[in-house]
Design an enzyme around this catalytic site. Structure first.
Site, PDB file in Angstrom:
ATOM      1  N   GLU A 151       2.819 -27.250 -38.332  1.00 40.12           N
ATOM      2  CA  GLU A 151       1.637 -27.807 -37.662  1.00 40.12           C
ATOM      3  C   GLU A 151       0.709 -26.715 -37.132  1.00 40.12           C
ATOM      4  O   GLU A 151       0.460 -26.616 -35.927  1.00 40.12           O
ATOM      5  CB  GLU A 151       2.058 -28.772 -36.539  1.00 40.12           C
ATOM      6  CG  GLU A 151       2.773 -30.006 -37.063  1.00 40.12           C
ATOM      7  CD  GLU A 151       3.102 -31.034 -35.967  1.00 40.12           C
ATOM      8  OE1 GLU A 151       3.006 -30.697 -34.773  1.00 40.12           O
ATOM      9  OE2 GLU A 151       3.462 -32.166 -36.331  1.00 40.12           O
ATOM     10  N   GLU A 311       6.908 -35.939 -41.405  1.00 48.80           N
ATOM     11  CA  GLU A 311       7.506 -36.343 -40.129  1.00 48.80           C
ATOM     12  C   GLU A 311       6.950 -37.692 -39.688  1.00 48.80           C
ATOM     13  O   GLU A 311       5.780 -37.993 -39.905  1.00 48.80           O
ATOM     14  CB  GLU A 311       7.148 -35.352 -39.004  1.00 48.80           C
ATOM     15  CG  GLU A 311       7.718 -33.977 -39.140  1.00 48.80           C
ATOM     16  CD  GLU A 311       7.330 -33.094 -37.933  1.00 48.80           C
ATOM     17  OE1 GLU A 311       6.935 -33.630 -36.878  1.00 48.80           O
ATOM     18  OE2 GLU A 311       7.404 -31.866 -38.074  1.00 48.80           O
TER      19      GLU A 311
END
Ligand SMILES: [Zn+2]
Length: 677
Positions: A151, A311
């Site tokens: 991320e 995710e």
């Protein structure tokens, strides 16, 4: 058909951090994973500190064991490079790797995605680690993908970055006069005499906060800094990519994205990744169309292959003010929604709940109780069984949209930084309003960037196309000339790449739209004008453009105020196509009606269009060469029905259905109909 990786079913698993646990727990994890039909784990996401305890020391002993454990248990591995947070010793020894924030504060060790993207030290060490991992595990047959960092996010305003920004500007503009021109620096006497005069735009220079939003006195420099920051961070990702590629020939490489993430221009990022993956964490009350839009954005980054849902939480997140549980069936429904909109995986954060720090109350496949008789584990196991049943049927299959909505990061930055006309202008929400009208009609829709070709579409909607970048008007002109329908809105065509106004609005789009805009009235929250469309009164909110048609036909006019009777919606015939201009922001009913008309005019029908009304089901169709897979999902609390437009067999229940048959779906129910084409 292009698959994201070598796997024979929808990948099922997620982030697994066994390094946080004693080894005796690992065997129990393996047992539970098997039980839940978990077949992939993402490893090594935050292991830099463990792998490199000092400047010249590397220790892969534990990771060797973990990778062997996963491989021996038949698990596929998505192997992360672990560079999402640097080790403490590195920050102490090389403080230059620490970021400086928008207020000019040099940060200390802590957090994650905490490295200055322009720090040479960070780049050297992160690349070295990626290289060592690739050399060591590149040939491991269990590793089916590489996962760079985690991320990527944020901004840095340090001196490294300031110097790199000046180098970036030299490359882009060649000389300082061009910079002055691009930023209109004669305004307020901000003329630069030398590149060395240029400092980073943050709260110590041009930026300030007003109405809770980041503002700037010079949009030109601020937009350029956004471009530079996104490219700087991407450069770090590319360096790791190249380091892996030195030792790994074919295994695909990705990094996990975050959907509509403002600081990073994912359209540019996607070009240099083998497949796109993302982490989906919708809010508990987020509308299903809104979640679908994020999936489409990610799918659109590489239009000709599926994406990876890297995710999602199995049950609960930890960062909201109130972290509401996903209700029974929600996880399954949202997992299938991702697959329906283009994912070839269903993956979670996290596999086992950590005992400490800020994610210990974030949901996991294996809870703190460590038991298999929990609701969440049971639901995960049931979904695991279904995914085994589906096998490889849907892998690599693609939607075939004839419609696209343009979403462009540079426009997002330009619109957000704009001083006026209204803080209520919301680029993401405007894209949603138009997308949602297609979504509700089950009309497949791509979300595309300004670099993407328009050739495959019949309708292109570019909501708030504020910045018309060099050559983009030409692309639209060709599209419409050749018979396409183009739709744009208020606050479009104002500026070019450097945020300098073209002249009369909508600038280079004037001839295509057959209008010009004389004035724009920004209405405060709660105030509205109105207009009649298809015999119904619709609200005009946020901004009301006062349009002067020059060849365009007027489709609706304002009802009130001094501009009563002036055009609010126009339609222009241009070449073989049509160009629509919607001069204001309205409500859902309007977009349903407006987009419905434009789709009907082009003969575009939604999937299962025979229904008499919008049923608010989520319906998509993915195609292989011989088959179609129709996903029908009910996100609503009440039952909804659909009339089938093809014969098909539901691959979840094995039940066959005939064309014309009506099926009713309860809340959370999912059908995946397999049909021959
Ligand atoms: Zn920096």
């Amino acid at each position: 058909m292009k698959r994201i990786w070598e796997h024979d079913k929808i990948a099922y698993g997620g982030d697994y951090n066994p390094e946080q646990w004693p080894e005796e727990v690992w065997q129990e994890d393996m047992r539970l994973f098997k039980k839940a039909h978990i077949d992939i784990v993402t490893l090594n996401v935050f292991s830099w500190a463990a792998l490199q305890p000092s400047e010249d020391e590397y220790n892969f002993e534990k990771l060797d064991k973990i990778i062997k454990l996963a491989g021996d248990n038949g698990l596929k591995i998505c192997l992360a490079t672990g560079t999402g947070a640097h080790p403490a010793w590195m920050a102490r020894k090389h403080p230059e790797i620490l970021r400086t924030d928008s207020q000019g504060r040099k940060h200390k060790f802590g957090g994650r995605e905490n490295s200055c993207p322009n720090s040479e030290v960070y780049r050297i060490y992160s690349v070295r680690l990626a290289e060592k991992l690739a050399e060591r595990y590149g040939d491991d047959p269990a590793v089916i993908a590489w996962h760079i960092s985690n991320e990527y996010s944020g901004e840095c305003y340090c001196e490294n970055c300031a110097a790199a920004f000046r180098r970036w500007l030299r490359k882009r503009y060649k000389n300082i006069d061009e910079v002055n021109k691009a930023w209109d620096s004669a305004f307020w006497g901000h003329t630069f005499y030398d590149f060395e005069d240029i400092v980073v735009p943050n709260e110590l220079s041009e930026h300030f906060y007003l109405f809770g939003k980041e503002r700037t006195t010079f949009q030109g420099i601020s937009i350029d800094y956004r471009r530079f920051n996104s490219e700087s961070i991407e450069e770090c990702c590319k360096l790791e990519y190249d380091a892996i590629r030195k030792y790994v020939k074919d295994t695909p490489i990705t990094t996990n994205m975050m959907g509509f993430y403002y600081p990073l221009d994912y359209h540019k990022w996607a070009e240099n990744l083998d497949f796109v993956s993302w982490d989906s964490y919708p809010g508990p009350d987020e509308p299903d169309g809104h979640i679908a839009l994020s999936h489409e954005l990610i799918r659109g980054l590489k239009r000709d292959m599926p994406f990876c849902l890297m995710e999602q939480t199995p049950s609960v997140t930890n960062w909201h003010a109130y972290n509401k549980l996903k209700r029974p069936g929600d996880m399954r429904r949202l997992s299938y929604q991702a697959v329906a909109h283009g994912s070839d995986s269903v993956m979670f954060f996290q596999m086992r709940r950590s005992t400490g720090a800020c994610e210990k109350y974030h949901g996991a496949v294996i809870d703190h109780a460590g038991r298999e008789d929990t609701r969440v584990f049971r639901e995960i196991t049931e979904l695991g069984e279904e995914l085994v049943k589906i096998g490889d049927k849907t892998l690599g299959t693609l939607q075939k949209p004839k419609v696209a909505v343009v979403f462009d990061w540079e426009n997002w930055w330009g619109i957000s930084y704009s001083a006026g006309p209204s803080i209520l202008i919301d680029y993401h929400e405007e894209a949603y309003r138009y997308y949602n009208a297609f979504y509700k009609r089950h009309i497949p829709c791509d979300i595309i960037g300004t670099e993407d070709s328009l050739d495959r579409y019949d309708i292109v909607v570019a909501p708030i196309l504020y910045m018309v970048k060099e050559g983009y008007d030409e692309k639209i002109r060709e599209f419409v000339k050749n018979g396409g329908s183009f739709v744009t809105t208020y606050f479009s065509g104002y500026v070019g790449d450097s945020d300098l106004v073209y002249g009369a609005y909508p600038g280079k789009l004037k001839d295509i739209l057959g209008i010009w805009v004389e004035e724009s009235d920004a209405l405060p929250e709660g105030e509205e004008n109105s207009f009649i469309y298809n015999g119904k009164q619709m609200p005009a909110r946020v901004l009301c453009d006062i349009i002067r048609p020059e060849g365009a036909e007027v489709l609706a006019r304002y009802d009130k105020d001094f501009y009563k009777g002036e055009a609010v919606i126009t339609k222009n015939s241009f070449g073989k196509g049509k160009a629509y201009y919607m001069g204001s922001c309205s409500d859902e009913e309007f977009y349903d009606s407006f987009i419905g008309d434009i789709a009907a005019e082009k003969g575009i029908k939604g999937i299962m269009d025979s229904q008499e009304e919008f049923d608010m089901l989520d319906i998509t169709r993915r195609y292989s060469e011989e088959k179609a897979y129709t996903f029908i999902i009910n996100h609503r609390e009440d039952g909804r029905s659909a009339v089938l437009d093809m014969d098909g067999t539901d691959i979840l229940s094995g039940k066959a259905y005939k064309k014309g048959e009506r099926i009713t779906l309860k809340h959370n129910e999912v059908y995946i109909l397999e049909s021959m084409i």
